[in-house]
Design a protein around this motif. Structure first.
Motif, PDB file in Angstrom:
ATOM      1  N   GLN A   1      -7.959   4.974   3.967  1.00 34.01           N
ATOM      2  CA  GLN A   1      -8.556   3.728   3.485  1.00 34.01           C
ATOM      3  C   GLN A   1      -7.891   3.258   2.187  1.00 34.01           C
ATOM      4  O   GLN A   1      -7.617   2.064   2.016  1.00 34.01           O
ATOM      5  CB  GLN A   1     -10.050   3.927   3.248  1.00 34.01           C
ATOM      6  N   ALA A   2      -7.631   4.192   1.287  1.00 32.86           N
ATOM      7  CA  ALA A   2      -7.018   3.818   0.016  1.00 32.86           C
ATOM      8  C   ALA A   2      -5.595   3.318   0.217  1.00 32.86           C
ATOM      9  O   ALA A   2      -5.180   2.329  -0.408  1.00 32.86           O
ATOM     10  CB  ALA A   2      -7.035   5.004  -0.939  1.00 32.86           C
ATOM     11  N   VAL A   3      -4.827   3.981   1.081  1.00 30.76           N
ATOM     12  CA  VAL A   3      -3.455   3.527   1.339  1.00 30.76           C
ATOM     13  C   VAL A   3      -3.465   2.143   1.966  1.00 30.76           C
ATOM     14  O   VAL A   3      -2.668   1.275   1.586  1.00 30.76           O
ATOM     15  CB  VAL A   3      -2.709   4.545   2.232  1.00 30.76           C
ATOM     16  N   GLU A   4      -4.381   1.923   2.890  1.00 30.83           N
ATOM     17  CA  GLU A   4      -4.462   0.599   3.509  1.00 30.83           C
ATOM     18  C   GLU A   4      -4.840  -0.466   2.479  1.00 30.83           C
ATOM     19  O   GLU A   4      -4.317  -1.581   2.504  1.00 30.83           O
ATOM     20  CB  GLU A   4      -5.475   0.617   4.652  1.00 30.83           C
ATOM     21  N   ARG A   5      -5.708  -0.127   1.533  1.00 27.80           N
ATOM     22  CA  ARG A   5      -6.088  -1.070   0.474  1.00 27.80           C
ATOM     23  C   ARG A   5      -4.869  -1.423  -0.384  1.00 27.80           C
ATOM     24  O   ARG A   5      -4.638  -2.601  -0.698  1.00 27.80           O
ATOM     25  CB  ARG A   5      -7.184  -0.455  -0.395  1.00 27.80           C
ATOM     26  N   ILE A   6      -4.101  -0.425  -0.769  1.00 25.77           N
ATOM     27  CA  ILE A   6      -2.921  -0.671  -1.595  1.00 25.77           C
ATOM     28  C   ILE A   6      -1.943  -1.577  -0.857  1.00 25.77           C
ATOM     29  O   ILE A   6      -1.382  -2.521  -1.439  1.00 25.77           O
ATOM     30  CB  ILE A   6      -2.256   0.661  -1.977  1.00 25.77           C
ATOM     31  N   LYS A   7      -1.752  -1.325   0.416  1.00 28.49           N
ATOM     32  CA  LYS A   7      -0.824  -2.145   1.195  1.00 28.49           C
ATOM     33  C   LYS A   7      -1.344  -3.578   1.340  1.00 28.49           C
ATOM     34  O   LYS A   7      -0.578  -4.544   1.247  1.00 28.49           O
ATOM     35  CB  LYS A   7      -0.583  -1.493   2.561  1.00 28.49           C
ATOM     36  N   THR A   8      -2.644  -3.725   1.551  1.00 30.96           N
ATOM     37  CA  THR A   8      -3.239  -5.062   1.659  1.00 30.96           C
ATOM     38  C   THR A   8      -3.049  -5.848   0.368  1.00 30.96           C
ATOM     39  O   THR A   8      -2.610  -7.008   0.377  1.00 30.96           O
ATOM     40  CB  THR A   8      -4.738  -4.951   1.984  1.00 30.96           C
ATOM     41  N   LEU A   9      -3.364  -5.221  -0.771  1.00 28.45           N
ATOM     42  CA  LEU A   9      -3.233  -5.910  -2.055  1.00 28.45           C
ATOM     43  C   LEU A   9      -1.765  -6.199  -2.372  1.00 28.45           C
ATOM     44  O   LEU A   9      -1.442  -7.258  -2.931  1.00 28.45           O
ATOM     45  CB  LEU A   9      -3.866  -5.066  -3.162  1.00 28.45           C
ATOM     46  N   THR A  10      -0.884  -5.274  -2.024  1.00 30.53           N
ATOM     47  CA  THR A  10       0.549  -5.499  -2.243  1.00 30.53           C
ATOM     48  C   THR A  10       1.012  -6.726  -1.480  1.00 30.53           C
ATOM     49  O   THR A  10       1.734  -7.581  -2.024  1.00 30.53           O
ATOM     50  CB  THR A  10       1.356  -4.260  -1.812  1.00 30.53           C
ATOM     51  N   ARG A  11       0.604  -6.832  -0.231  1.00 31.03           N
ATOM     52  CA  ARG A  11       1.040  -7.964   0.600  1.00 31.03           C
ATOM     53  C   ARG A  11       0.420  -9.277   0.153  1.00 31.03           C
ATOM     54  O   ARG A  11       0.960 -10.343   0.436  1.00 31.03           O
ATOM     55  CB  ARG A  11       0.735  -7.654   2.073  1.00 31.03           C
ATOM     56  N   ARG A  12      -0.655  -9.227  -0.573  1.00 30.26           N
ATOM     57  CA  ARG A  12      -1.233 -10.433  -1.172  1.00 30.26           C
ATOM     58  C   ARG A  12      -0.492 -10.846  -2.439  1.00 30.26           C
ATOM     59  O   ARG A  12      -0.725 -11.938  -2.964  1.00 30.26           O
ATOM     60  CB  ARG A  12      -2.698 -10.188  -1.553  1.00 30.26           C
ATOM     61  N   GLY A  13       0.341  -9.961  -2.980  1.00 26.66           N
ATOM     62  CA  GLY A  13       0.970 -10.222  -4.268  1.00 26.66           C
ATOM     63  C   GLY A  13       0.064  -9.905  -5.437  1.00 26.66           C
ATOM     64  O   GLY A  13       0.355 -10.268  -6.589  1.00 26.66           O
ATOM     65  N   PHE A  14      -1.040  -9.199  -5.154  1.00 29.30           N
ATOM     66  CA  PHE A  14      -2.059  -8.911  -6.162  1.00 29.30           C
ATOM     67  C   PHE A  14      -1.493  -8.139  -7.359  1.00 29.30           C
ATOM     68  O   PHE A  14      -1.863  -8.391  -8.510  1.00 29.30           O
ATOM     69  CB  PHE A  14      -3.185  -8.107  -5.499  1.00 29.30           C
ATOM     70  N   TYR A  15      -0.597  -7.185  -7.100  1.00 28.96           N
ATOM     71  CA  TYR A  15      -0.106  -6.315  -8.163  1.00 28.96           C
ATOM     72  C   TYR A  15       1.014  -6.930  -9.001  1.00 28.96           C
ATOM     73  O   TYR A  15       1.322  -6.427 -10.087  1.00 28.96           O
ATOM     74  CB  TYR A  15       0.382  -4.993  -7.574  1.00 28.96           C
ATOM     75  N   ASP A  16       1.615  -7.998  -8.497  1.00 39.25           N
ATOM     76  CA  ASP A  16       2.767  -8.573  -9.199  1.00 39.25           C
ATOM     77  C   ASP A  16       2.373  -9.072 -10.592  1.00 39.25           C
ATOM     78  O   ASP A  16       1.449  -9.884 -10.737  1.00 39.25           O
ATOM     79  CB  ASP A  16       3.350  -9.736  -8.397  1.00 39.25           C
ATOM     80  N   GLY A  17       3.050  -8.577 -11.605  1.00 38.88           N
ATOM     81  CA  GLY A  17       2.813  -9.003 -12.974  1.00 38.88           C
ATOM     82  C   GLY A  17       1.761  -8.211 -13.732  1.00 38.88           C
ATOM     83  O   GLY A  17       1.597  -8.403 -14.945  1.00 38.88           O
ATOM     84  N   LEU A  18       1.039  -7.313 -13.062  1.00 38.38           N
ATOM     85  CA  LEU A  18       0.001  -6.551 -13.765  1.00 38.38           C
ATOM     86  C   LEU A  18       0.623  -5.512 -14.696  1.00 38.38           C
ATOM     87  O   LEU A  18       1.704  -4.991 -14.444  1.00 38.38           O
ATOM     88  CB  LEU A  18      -0.941  -5.883 -12.765  1.00 38.38           C
ATOM     89  N   LEU A  19      -0.093  -5.220 -15.776  1.00 42.22           N
ATOM     90  CA  LEU A  19       0.428  -4.369 -16.838  1.00 42.22           C
ATOM     91  C   LEU A  19       0.015  -2.909 -16.660  1.00 42.22           C
ATOM     92  O   LEU A  19      -1.013  -2.605 -16.051  1.00 42.22           O
ATOM     93  CB  LEU A  19      -0.093  -4.866 -18.188  1.00 42.22           C
TER      94      LEU A  19
END
Length: 266
Positions: free
Chosen positions: A52-70
């Protein structure tokens, strides 16, 4: 030899002499490519440990959620934390919190054993180190296991309480911190660029925090963009020799945290 993330000279020579059959491509569907302000970090995810956690990370990555976070909290010899939209502890995505996946069922067909201490087994699921209960008399085909927090291990941050509160935050361990075992969800390990992680500006928060400028799943990158790397097959003879050399070098002080699965350019 350095205890955290260290591999000795003999082990490096063994890895360098491995044959082509001892290497395999990174799993593109479960490889996270993180371009930071200090350089590139590549993380091998282990969905067998925490689906579940890996799928969450992949989902957020594909949304661009992590881009630019510190990297909003970097504590030497402990962890580097990132992945919160407010760039401080407590921020979360709009998705629901996740159940804790700190302990999982380890199927006998999916791991490589490094050693069998009296209390159980230690080894690797992919590139991620694990420890487990004693499995000598288990007849179900699975044992209870957990990702063990060697240097470079990646997990899901959470609130202090309740434990089922992981959401989007990630941490990378900067040294061996086994006290976190069985209390946090482990999702993978850095396989390339750990020196970048160690160079991140420190502080709580840092005065000049580094950023994840771009985060991608390797499978979503073009062939030209994808990292040209391959990882040693933990089922092969070369990895067995690699482990044997490290155990001989470390002697009684040997730990699974002395081993990193080798990665090379292809």
């Amino acid at each position: 030899m350095m205890r955290a993330w260290g591999i000795g000279f003999v082990a490096l020579m063994m890895a360098g002499s491995a044959q082509a059959a001892d290497w395999k491509p990174l799993d593109a569907d479960n490889t996270l490519v993180v371009d930071t302000s200090k350089g590139r970090v590549i993380i091998a995810l282990s969905p067998e440990m925490a689906p579940q956690a890996v799928e969450r990370i992949k989902t957020l990555t594909r949304r661009g959620f992590y881009d630019g976070l510190l990297f909003h909290r970097v504590i030497p010899q402990f962890v580097a934390q990132t992945g919160n939209p407010n760039n401080k502890d407590g921020g979360k995505s709009d998705l629901p919190n996740l159940a804790l996946e700190a302990v999982f069922n380890l199927k006998t067909t999916q791991y490589h054993t490094v050693a069998r201490p009296v209390t159980g087994t230690v080894g690797f699921v992919g590139a991620t180190p694990f420890a487990s209960t004693n499995d000598y008399h288990i007849k179900t085909g699975a044992v209870r296991a957990w990702g063990t927090h060697c240097a470079g291990v990646v997990g899901m941050g959470r609130d202090d309480e309740p434990k089922n509160s992981a959401n989007s935050e990630l941490y990378i361990t900067l040294s061996d911190v086994s006290r976190l075992d069985r209390d946090y969800t482990v999702v993978g390990r850095v396989v390339s660029g750990f020196e970048v992680v160690k160079a991140l500006n420190t502080g709580e928060p840092p005065s000049a925090p580094d950023a994840m400028q771009k985060v991608r799943i390797m499978a979503d990158m073009t062939a030209a963009e994808q990292p040209k790397l391959e990882i040693m097959d933990t089922d092969g003879a070369a990895f067995k020799a690699h482990v044997t050399a490290i155990r001989a070098e470390r002697g009684a002080d040997f730990s699974v945290c002395d081993i990193a699965v080798p990665v090379r350019a292809r």
